[in-house]
Scaffold this motif. Structure first.
Motif, PDB file in Angstrom:
ATOM      1  N   THR A 190       0.891  -0.771   0.123  1.00  0.00           N
ATOM      2  CA  THR A 190       0.309  -0.172  -0.592  1.00  0.00           C
ATOM      3  C   THR A 190       0.593   1.339   0.121  1.00  0.00           C
ATOM      4  O   THR A 190       0.219   1.989  -0.748  1.00  0.00           O
ATOM      5  CB  THR A 190      -0.768   0.070   1.115  1.00  0.00           C
ATOM      6  OG1 THR A 190      -0.255   0.404   2.142  1.00  0.00           O
ATOM      7  CG2 THR A 190      -1.727  -1.317   1.443  1.00  0.00           C
ATOM      8  N   GLY A 246      -0.898  -4.050   3.274  1.00  0.00           N
ATOM      9  CA  GLY A 246      -2.459  -4.063   2.870  1.00  0.00           C
ATOM     10  C   GLY A 246      -2.936  -4.885   4.363  1.00  0.00           C
ATOM     11  O   GLY A 246      -2.951  -6.244   3.618  1.00  0.00           O
ATOM     12  N   LYS A 296       4.143   0.792  16.821  1.00  0.00           N
ATOM     13  CA  LYS A 296       2.383   1.447  16.074  1.00  0.00           C
ATOM     14  C   LYS A 296       2.956   2.787  15.752  1.00  0.00           C
ATOM     15  O   LYS A 296       3.129   3.929  16.375  1.00  0.00           O
ATOM     16  CB  LYS A 296       1.605   1.586  16.026  1.00  0.00           C
ATOM     17  CG  LYS A 296      -0.002   1.347  15.642  1.00  0.00           C
ATOM     18  CD  LYS A 296      -0.990   1.492  16.311  1.00  0.00           C
ATOM     19  CE  LYS A 296      -1.080   1.491  17.834  1.00  0.00           C
ATOM     20  NZ  LYS A 296      -2.651   1.017  18.022  1.00  0.00           N
ATOM     21  N   ARG A 305       0.659   6.068  13.545  1.00  0.00           N
ATOM     22  CA  ARG A 305      -0.228   6.974  13.380  1.00  0.00           C
ATOM     23  C   ARG A 305      -0.323   7.635  12.038  1.00  0.00           C
ATOM     24  O   ARG A 305       0.823   9.170  12.523  1.00  0.00           O
ATOM     25  CB  ARG A 305      -0.799   7.603  14.054  1.00  0.00           C
ATOM     26  CG  ARG A 305      -2.358   8.024  13.682  1.00  0.00           C
ATOM     27  CD  ARG A 305      -3.460   6.508  13.917  1.00  0.00           C
ATOM     28  NE  ARG A 305      -4.959   7.843  13.571  1.00  0.00           N
ATOM     29  CZ  ARG A 305      -6.131   7.083  13.266  1.00  0.00           C
ATOM     30  NH1 ARG A 305      -5.741   4.648  12.727  1.00  0.00           N
ATOM     31  NH2 ARG A 305      -6.948   6.636  13.350  1.00  0.00           N
ATOM     32  N   TRP A 306       0.179   6.863  10.933  1.00  0.00           N
ATOM     33  CA  TRP A 306       0.253   7.791   9.402  1.00  0.00           C
ATOM     34  C   TRP A 306      -0.937   8.623   8.975  1.00  0.00           C
ATOM     35  O   TRP A 306      -2.203   7.069   8.514  1.00  0.00           O
ATOM     36  CB  TRP A 306       1.179   6.932   8.736  1.00  0.00           C
ATOM     37  CG  TRP A 306       2.835   7.102   9.148  1.00  0.00           C
ATOM     38  CD1 TRP A 306       3.165   7.405  10.062  1.00  0.00           C
ATOM     39  CD2 TRP A 306       3.173   6.444   8.676  1.00  0.00           C
ATOM     40  NE1 TRP A 306       4.437   6.985  10.742  1.00  0.00           N
ATOM     41  CE2 TRP A 306       4.767   6.488   9.021  1.00  0.00           C
ATOM     42  CE3 TRP A 306       3.636   5.968   7.410  1.00  0.00           C
ATOM     43  CZ2 TRP A 306       5.799   6.278   8.346  1.00  0.00           C
ATOM     44  CZ3 TRP A 306       4.771   5.476   6.291  1.00  0.00           C
ATOM     45  CH2 TRP A 306       5.837   6.142   7.548  1.00  0.00           C
ATOM     46  N   GLY A 361      -4.211   9.085   9.208  1.00  0.00           N
ATOM     47  CA  GLY A 361      -5.240   8.882   9.707  1.00  0.00           C
ATOM     48  C   GLY A 361      -5.128   7.391  10.081  1.00  0.00           C
ATOM     49  O   GLY A 361      -6.722   7.001  10.242  1.00  0.00           O
ATOM     50  N   LYS A 362      -4.497   6.994   9.773  1.00  0.00           N
ATOM     51  CA  LYS A 362      -4.777   4.747   9.626  1.00  0.00           C
ATOM     52  C   LYS A 362      -3.277   4.750  11.004  1.00  0.00           C
ATOM     53  O   LYS A 362      -2.438   4.894  10.981  1.00  0.00           O
ATOM     54  CB  LYS A 362      -4.116   4.486   8.211  1.00  0.00           C
ATOM     55  CG  LYS A 362      -5.279   4.388   7.484  1.00  0.00           C
ATOM     56  CD  LYS A 362      -5.243   3.986   6.615  1.00  0.00           C
ATOM     57  CE  LYS A 362      -6.287   3.727   5.303  1.00  0.00           C
ATOM     58  NZ  LYS A 362      -6.271   3.089   4.092  1.00  0.00           N
ATOM     59  N   ASP A 363      -3.603   3.572  11.252  1.00  0.00           N
ATOM     60  CA  ASP A 363      -2.207   2.671  12.112  1.00  0.00           C
ATOM     61  C   ASP A 363      -0.796   2.072  11.776  1.00  0.00           C
ATOM     62  O   ASP A 363      -1.990   1.897  10.376  1.00  0.00           O
ATOM     63  CB  ASP A 363      -3.005   2.028  13.404  1.00  0.00           C
ATOM     64  CG  ASP A 363      -4.065   2.242  14.425  1.00  0.00           C
ATOM     65  OD1 ASP A 363      -3.522   3.855  14.674  1.00  0.00           O
ATOM     66  OD2 ASP A 363      -4.636   1.820  14.875  1.00  0.00           O
ATOM     67  N   VAL A 364      -0.200   2.542  11.240  1.00  0.00           N
ATOM     68  CA  VAL A 364       1.042   1.209  10.718  1.00  0.00           C
ATOM     69  C   VAL A 364       1.502   1.092  11.942  1.00  0.00           C
ATOM     70  O   VAL A 364       2.538   1.193  12.757  1.00  0.00           O
ATOM     71  CB  VAL A 364       1.739   2.449   9.977  1.00  0.00           C
ATOM     72  CG1 VAL A 364       3.241   1.262   9.557  1.00  0.00           C
ATOM     73  CG2 VAL A 364       1.080   2.640   8.944  1.00  0.00           C
ATOM     74  N   GLU A 389      -1.009  -1.965   7.772  1.00  0.00           N
ATOM     75  CA  GLU A 389      -2.051  -1.287   7.672  1.00  0.00           C
ATOM     76  C   GLU A 389      -3.267  -1.765   7.797  1.00  0.00           C
ATOM     77  O   GLU A 389      -3.119  -3.173   7.045  1.00  0.00           O
ATOM     78  CB  GLU A 389      -1.529  -0.018   6.813  1.00  0.00           C
ATOM     79  CG  GLU A 389      -2.141   0.019   5.731  1.00  0.00           C
ATOM     80  CD  GLU A 389      -2.071   1.370   5.200  1.00  0.00           C
ATOM     81  OE1 GLU A 389      -1.380   2.581   5.342  1.00  0.00           O
ATOM     82  OE2 GLU A 389      -2.123   1.859   3.788  1.00  0.00           O
TER      83      GLU A 389
END
Length: 295
Positions: free
Chosen positions: A186, A260, A272, A274-275, A277-280, A295
């Protein structure tokens, strides 16, 4: 209501479908020994399959293929490799120094058309080069590639790849994805020295709108994500960080990949972020030897 990306394309950008030239074909992580790359990835819960030796007398590879048709290539010296061929390989330094992420490629069903569009945007594209490899089962694979931009192949800009043999034979040696728990690659995280200059080059080449930006102190980077696409540009926060050291060693090139996953699988993560708005979730880079997020 969000403004459609097509309305934000700069007036001087060539007219084309946003992101059409950036469908990830594969990403590459390099190391000195293929078995080591495979074992460390397997320890994190991700299985790879043998892909065979390239016809360059230098490298061999293993493959982790995903549901969307993209894949992670693990590349290393092949047995009895020609030392001169390894030294001359575009990713030779990444291989010798266990550099991990080194390159990425995008699909070009019509390589000449893709090259023509990029040249019209002012980006250099090399003449196509034919290449191939033989799978462990004996099946021969053939393709052509073209370098985009300057520097190491597939480092800052992705290189183009077009298959002559069926692409499915290259992507899925056993006829199905090796890692179906993942949707695909992703994000490609590219280490850059000057974030604004890097953003400018990508917007000129691919017509992207102004990026989203954030700071990740744990990753030690200023980040810019372009148009919701797969590209994340990362510039170091300090001159003494791991990212600055990597730039000094390898130049501007991928420094991490993100996969993904619809839900947590059998993979093991250690931290972890937070990029945008999404957790990585990051696999432990000390154990893996390089940075791979989910993610």
């Amino acid at each position: 209501m969000k403004t459609p990306y097509r309305l934000a394309i700069p007036a001087l950008a060539p007219i084309f479908l946003l992101g059409a030239d950036l469908t990830i074909d594969h990403v590459t992580a390099a190391g000195a020994r293929l078995a080591d790359l495979q074992e460390k990835l397997a320890a994190a819960g991700i299985r790879s399959e043998p892909g065979g030796a390239h016809g360059n007398r230098a490298t061999e590879m293993a493959i982790v293929s995903f549901r969307d048709g993209s894949y992670l290539e693990l590349i290393a010296r092949q047995a009895n490799a020609d030392p001169q061929a390894v030294a001359a390989h575009p990713w030779g330094e990444f291989i010798e120094l266990n550099g991990g992420p080194c390159a990425w490629a995008v699909r070009a069903p019509d390589l000449e058309t893709a090259a023509k569009r990029l040249r019209a945007a002012g980006v250099a594209v090399s003449p196509p080069e034919r290449a191939g490899r033989q799978r462990p089962d004996g099946k021969r694979l053939e393709w052509q590639t073209a370098q985009v931009g300057d520097g190491v192949r597939g480092s800052f800009f992705p290189f183009l790849i077009q298959d002559f043999t069926p692409r499915g034979d290259r992507v899925n040696p056993r006829g199905k994805p090796a890692a179906p728990q993942f949707s695909g690659v992703t994000k490609v995280v590219i280490a850059v020295r000057d974030l604004e200059e890097a953003v400018k080059k990508y917007r000129e080449a691919y017509g992207y709108p102004a990026p989203l930006k954030q700071v990740d102190k744990d990753f030690d980077a200023h980040l810019a994500m372009l148009g919701g696409g797969p590209v994340v540009l990362a510039a170091p926060l300090s001159s003494h960080s791991w990212l600055a050291e990597r730039l000094e060693k390898f130049g501007e090139a991928p420094c991490a990949f993100v996969l993904g996953a619809g839900k947590r699988g059998r993979y093991r993560t250690a931290s972890k972020s937070r990029w945008f708005g999404k957790d990585v979730n990051w696999i432990d880079p000390e154990k893996l030897g390089w940075r791979l997020g989910i993610e």
